[in-house]
Design an enzyme around this catalytic site. Sequence first.
Site, PDB file in Angstrom:
ATOM      1  N   CYS A  72       3.004   1.661   3.071  1.00  0.00           N
ATOM      2  CA  CYS A  72       4.111   0.699   3.092  1.00  0.00           C
ATOM      3  C   CYS A  72       5.251   1.173   2.185  1.00  0.00           C
ATOM      4  CB  CYS A  72       3.619  -0.680   2.665  1.00  0.00           C
ATOM      5  SG  CYS A  72       2.313  -1.301   3.738  1.00  0.00           S
ATOM      6  N   CYS A  97       0.842  -1.201   0.000  1.00  0.00           N
ATOM      7  CA  CYS A  97       0.000   0.000   0.000  1.00  0.00           C
ATOM      8  C   CYS A  97       0.881   1.257   0.000  1.00  0.00           C
ATOM      9  CB  CYS A  97      -0.914   0.001   1.226  1.00  0.00           C
ATOM     10  SG  CYS A  97      -0.012   0.073   2.788  1.00  0.00           S
TER      11      CYS A  97
END
Length: 78
Positions: free
Chosen positions: A15, A12
């Site tokens: 991340c 994501c």
Amino acid sequence: MATSIKILGPGCAKCKTTFEVVKKAVEQSGVQAEITKIEDLEGMMKYNILTTPVVVVNEQIKISGRVPSVDEILKLLN
């Protein structure tokens, strides 16, 4: 021996940002570190985590569920 840093998360935006923050902090610190991204569910489950992103330093969970600052990572490395 190089420091082992793992970024756990499904890929994501948070991340990816965490990976970039860690990379920048390692460059600034001059510490020898091996940075690994773990994006597969099976790999992440080994750490019993509930929220991502997670920063693991030398097999210890240090930050979980949020994007750290470069300063935070620098403190972990020193």
